[in-house]
Design a protein around this motif. Structure first.
Motif, PDB file in Angstrom:
ATOM      1  N   SER A  77       0.835  -1.200   0.000  1.00  0.00           N
ATOM      2  CA  SER A  77       0.000   0.000   0.000  1.00  0.00           C
ATOM      3  C   SER A  77       0.874   1.255   0.000  1.00  0.00           C
ATOM      4  O   SER A  77       0.605   2.210  -0.731  1.00  0.00           O
ATOM      5  N   GLY A  95       2.444   1.595  -3.406  1.00  0.00           N
ATOM      6  CA  GLY A  95       1.461   2.074  -4.373  1.00  0.00           C
ATOM      7  C   GLY A  95       1.209   3.561  -4.240  1.00  0.00           C
ATOM      8  O   GLY A  95       1.100   4.277  -5.239  1.00  0.00           O
ATOM      9  N   ALA A  96       1.138   4.041  -2.991  1.00  0.00           N
ATOM     10  CA  ALA A  96       0.914   5.470  -2.773  1.00  0.00           C
ATOM     11  C   ALA A  96       2.106   6.289  -3.271  1.00  0.00           C
ATOM     12  O   ALA A  96       1.930   7.323  -3.925  1.00  0.00           O
ATOM     13  N   SER A  97       3.330   5.819  -2.978  1.00  0.00           N
ATOM     14  CA  SER A  97       4.500   6.573  -3.432  1.00  0.00           C
ATOM     15  C   SER A  97       4.643   6.499  -4.952  1.00  0.00           C
ATOM     16  O   SER A  97       5.056   7.461  -5.591  1.00  0.00           O
ATOM     17  N   LEU A  98       4.263   5.373  -5.553  1.00  0.00           N
ATOM     18  CA  LEU A  98       4.311   5.255  -7.006  1.00  0.00           C
ATOM     19  C   LEU A  98       3.290   6.188  -7.655  1.00  0.00           C
ATOM     20  O   LEU A  98       3.583   6.829  -8.674  1.00  0.00           O
ATOM     21  N   MET A  99       2.123   6.310  -7.060  1.00  0.00           N
ATOM     22  CA  MET A  99       1.105   7.219  -7.591  1.00  0.00           C
ATOM     23  C   MET A  99       1.580   8.668  -7.486  1.00  0.00           C
ATOM     24  O   MET A  99       1.404   9.456  -8.420  1.00  0.00           O
ATOM     25  N   GLN A 100       2.201   8.999  -6.364  1.00  0.00           N
ATOM     26  CA  GLN A 100       2.707  10.362  -6.187  1.00  0.00           C
ATOM     27  C   GLN A 100       3.825  10.646  -7.193  1.00  0.00           C
ATOM     28  O   GLN A 100       3.870  11.728  -7.784  1.00  0.00           O
ATOM     29  N   THR A 101       4.699   9.678  -7.419  1.00  0.00           N
ATOM     30  CA  THR A 101       5.769   9.848  -8.403  1.00  0.00           C
ATOM     31  C   THR A 101       5.196   9.998  -9.800  1.00  0.00           C
ATOM     32  O   THR A 101       5.676  10.817 -10.598  1.00  0.00           O
ATOM     33  N   SER A 102       4.175   9.228 -10.102  1.00  0.00           N
ATOM     34  CA  SER A 102       3.534   9.323 -11.410  1.00  0.00           C
ATOM     35  C   SER A 102       2.910  10.705 -11.615  1.00  0.00           C
ATOM     36  O   SER A 102       3.009  11.277 -12.705  1.00  0.00           O
ATOM     37  N   LYS A 103       2.283  11.230 -10.592  1.00  0.00           N
ATOM     38  CA  LYS A 103       1.694  12.575 -10.697  1.00  0.00           C
ATOM     39  C   LYS A 103       2.787  13.616 -10.921  1.00  0.00           C
ATOM     40  O   LYS A 103       2.629  14.537 -11.734  1.00  0.00           O
ATOM     41  N   ARG A 104       3.902  13.481 -10.196  1.00  0.00           N
ATOM     42  CA  ARG A 104       4.996  14.446 -10.357  1.00  0.00           C
ATOM     43  C   ARG A 104       5.604  14.359 -11.756  1.00  0.00           C
ATOM     44  O   ARG A 104       5.929  15.377 -12.369  1.00  0.00           O
TER      45      ARG A 104
END
Length: 112
Positions: free
Chosen positions: A56, A59-68
């Motif tokens: 989890s 996944g949250a850090s990957l989503m944040q990286t994807s947004k950046r």
């Protein structure tokens, strides 16, 4: 007759006691195995919970990286558009190629 009957009853009684001791031994073994299984299940549940938490978090850090990354490359609602990035890359390569040609012409190649 009563003495032989008492002797047979004593034999049966000793056999019952022996079998009862064997049964107690098997029950102790089963109890130990059950306790071991319970401990193993508890440790596996703990490990699965920790693994779920890590996934989890990942996944949250990957989503944040994807947004950046989307903001940096203008994929989402950013300032740079993908075609601008492509043109910039092509322009940089073209500039390096032209500079290399000018420098090779300027200095010239040694005569063979």
């Amino acid at each position: 007759m009563s003495s032989s009957r008492a002797r047979v009853e004593d034999v049966y009684e000793s056999q019952n006691d022996q079998r009862l001791d064997e049964l107690h031994s098997k029950i102790r073994t089963l109890r130990g195995i059950t306790t071991d299984i319970h401990g193993d299940v508890e440790s596996q549940n703990l490990m699965l919970d920790e693994t779920g938490d890590r996934f989890s978090s990942f996944g949250a850090s990957l989503m944040q990286t994807s947004k950046r990354a989307g903001q940096a490359f203008g994929i989402g609602s950013g300032s740079l558009k993908p075609w601008r990035i492509a043109m910039l890359i092509v322009g940089v390569f073209l500039a390096f190629w032209i500079i290399s040609k000018v420098l090779s012409w300027w200095w010239g190649s040694p005569a063979v």
